[in-house]
Write an enzyme that holds these catalytic residues in place. Structure first.
Site, mmCIF file in Angstrom:
data_model
loop_
_atom_site.group_PDB
_atom_site.id
_atom_site.type_symbol
_atom_site.label_atom_id
_atom_site.label_comp_id
_atom_site.label_asym_id
_atom_site.label_seq_id
_atom_site.Cartn_x
_atom_site.Cartn_y
_atom_site.Cartn_z
ATOM 1 N N ARG A 58 45.175 31.077 48.871
ATOM 2 C CA ARG A 58 44.653 31.865 47.763
ATOM 3 C C ARG A 58 43.590 32.856 48.242
ATOM 4 N NH1 ARG A 58 44.356 28.088 42.363
ATOM 5 N NH2 ARG A 58 46.439 28.615 41.632
ATOM 6 N N SER A 59 42.409 32.896 47.594
ATOM 7 C CA SER A 59 41.457 33.963 47.913
ATOM 8 C C SER A 59 40.761 33.804 49.247
ATOM 9 C CB SER A 59 40.422 34.107 46.800
ATOM 10 O OG SER A 59 40.976 34.804 45.708
ATOM 11 N N ALA A 60 40.957 32.694 49.940
ATOM 12 C CA ALA A 60 40.507 32.651 51.335
ATOM 13 C C ALA A 60 41.221 33.727 52.141
ATOM 14 C CB ALA A 60 40.736 31.272 51.934
ATOM 15 N N LYS A 99 41.205 36.773 51.401
ATOM 16 C CA LYS A 99 40.374 37.975 51.426
ATOM 17 C C LYS A 99 39.561 38.070 52.713
ATOM 18 C CE LYS A 99 39.812 38.630 46.415
ATOM 19 N NZ LYS A 99 40.640 37.540 45.861
#
Length: 387
Positions: free
Chosen positions: A66-68, A70
Site C-alpha cells: 500500500r502507501s509504503a 510512496k
C-alpha cells in the site's frame, strides 16, 4: 505459531514482539527484516501466505505494501535530481506543459513530494479501469483545479501523489516510475520489490484482506474540533474525497492491479526487499554501493511540511517524498525517514543508527499511519539499541 528465520545476537526482543503480533494483535501472515550498517540482523516470517488460506508463508513471500509504496517511488525523483536530470525547484509545468492548466503554473516539483501541491482530490473519481491506465490518472490531475493555493499548506495526497510522480518521471526519462525503478535500482540490486509485478513473480504474492481488532484511527490523536472518524465519514470532506479518488477501489488481489504501476499504492515487496531498499539508500550493503549521497539523504528527511494535515486531520511531518518521525507515524528516531502503508506495512531508514526496517503483512487493519504491529516491532528495535 511457528516463527521462522533468524535474529542476530541481541535482537531477540524483535522476535518476541513479532510473535506477540500473532498471539495478541491478529496477524495472519507477516514478515519483518532489519538491517544495521548494511548487514541483516533480523529476518523473520510466519503464518500463512494468504490471509484467508492455510499454505505457509515462505521465505520470499511478498505482499502489496500500500502507501509504503510512496517511499519507494520517492527515490526515483530524488535520484534523478542527484543525477542532475530533475530540478526540485522548477515548476512541474516545465516538464509537463499540460499540467499548467487551471492555476497550477506555480506548482513546483518539490510540492509534489512534500504534499503541498493542493491536488489531493479529483472532482470526478476514476473508475478502477481508468486508474490502472498509466495515462488516465496523470491526465485527470493535469485537468484538476487545486483545492488550496499550491505551496501554502500541506495535505496527504493519498492517491494523486502516484500519478503526479509517475508522469514527472515519464516526462524526464521516457519511462514510468516502475520501469525506471526496475531498470536502475531494484533489478540491478536483485531486490524482491516491484512497482508493476512481472508475471514471472505473480506466484510469490499472497492474498491480502481485512483482519479484526484494530483501532479505527490507528492510534492517531484527533484534532479537538474535528475527529479523524468524522473526517472519514463525511462524503464532502477532503479526507474522504482524497481516499476516494479511485472509486470503487480495485481488487488488490487481482492480477490487473498487481501488474499495474501505481506509485502511491501498489508496490509488492518482501520484508527483506523493503528493508534492503532502505539500507541501500543510506549505506553500502553486500554487493552494492549506497544509492543516496549524504546530500540526498538530507533532502529526503529535512522537514518540508509539518503541522495539521488537511487530509489526515492530524499533525504530520514530511520531507521530500518521505514521512518523518512524529506522533502520527513514529519511526525509530527523529532522524528517521520512510513511509507506512495504510493497514500495516512500514519501511524506513535511520542514518544515525544505520538501521533499515521493513515489515509486510497480509492482514490489513483499520490503521492509517501507525499500525500497532509495526510499532511493536519498532519499539523492540529501539529497546535493543538502548534508545
Amino acid at each position: 505459531m511457528d516463527v521462522n528465520g533468524t535474529v542476530a545476537e541481541g535482537f531477540e526482543p524483535v522476535r518476541e514482539a513479532f510473535l506477540r503480533n500473532f498471539e495478541t494483535l491478529g496477524d495472519r501472515g507477516a514478515a519483518v527484516a532489519v538491517y544495521r550498517d548494511g548487514q541483516k540482523v533480523v529476518d523473520l516470517w510466519g503464518g500463512t501466505r494468504d490471509v484467508d488460506g492455510t499454505a505457509p508463508w515462505e521465505r520470499g513471500t511478498a505482499q502489496v505494501v500500500r502507501s509504503a509504496t510512496k517511499g519507494v517511488a520517492a527515490a526515483v525523483p530524488l535520484l534523478l535530481h542527484q543525477r542532475g536530470q530533475l530540478d526540485l525547484d522548477a515548476p512541474v509545468g516545465h516538464y509537463w506543459p499540460e499540467f499548467k492548466a487551471r492555476g497550477k503554473e506555480r506548482v513546483l516539483v518539490r510540492h509534489v513530494l512534500n504534499h503541498r501541491a493542493g491536488l489531493p482530490v479529483l472532482d470526478r473519481p476514476l473508475t478502477p479501469q481508468e486508474a490502472l491506465d498509466p495515462l488516465r490518472g496523470p491526465a485527470a490531475v493535469a485537468a484538476q483545479a487545486p483545492a488550496w493555493e499550491p505551496g501554502t499548506d500541506h495535505g496527504y495526497h493519498a492517491l494523486t501523489y502516484g500519478w503526479l510522480l509517475d508522469e514527472l518521471v515519464r516526462r524526464v526519462t521516457g519511462q514510468g516510475a516502475g520501469q525506471w525503478l526496475a531498470s536502475q535500482v531494484t533489478g540491478p540490486l536483485g531486490l524482491d520489490l516491484w512497482l508493476g509485478l512481472p508475471a514471472s513473480e505473480a506466484g510469490r504474492v499472497g492474498r491480502v484482506g481485512r483482519v479484526e481488532g484494530a483501532e479505527p484511527t490507528g492510534g492517531l490523536r484527533a484534532r479537538p474540533k474535528r475527529s479523524v472518524t468524522e473526517a472519514y465519514e463525511d462524503p464532502a470532506s477532503l479526507t474522504r474525497r482524497a481516499f476516494a479518488a479511485i472509486s470503487p477501489f480495485p481488487d488488490q488481489n487481482g492480477p490487473a492491479y498487481r501488474a499495474a504501476a501505481l506509485p502511491a499504492t501498489n508496490a509488492m515487496a518482501t520484508a527483506d526487499g523493503l528493508a534492503r531498499f532502505y539500507a541501500t539508500l543510506i549505506g553500502d550493503t553486500a554487493g552494492s554501493a549506497r544509492l543516496f549521497t549524504p546530500q540526498t539523504v538530507e533532502l529526503a528527511r529535512a522537514e518540508e511540511s509539518a503541522g495539521p494535515d488537511r487530509i489526515l486531520v492530524v499533525g504530520t511531518r514530511f520531507g521530500l517524498g518521505y514521512m518523518l518521525h512524529g506522533s502520527a507515524s513514529p519511526l525509530l528516531t527523529p532522524g528517521s525517514f520512510g513511509h507506512p502503508g495504510r493497514g500495516g506495512a512500514l519501511g524506513f531508514a535511520d542514518p544515525e543508527t544505520g538501521i533499515a526496517f521493513g515489515y509486510v503483512t497480509n492482514g490489513f487493519r483499520r490503521t492509517v499511519t501507525a499500525d500497532p504491529r509495526a510499532q511493536g516491532l519498532v519499539r523492540a528495535v529501539r529497546g535493543v539499541l538502548g534508545l
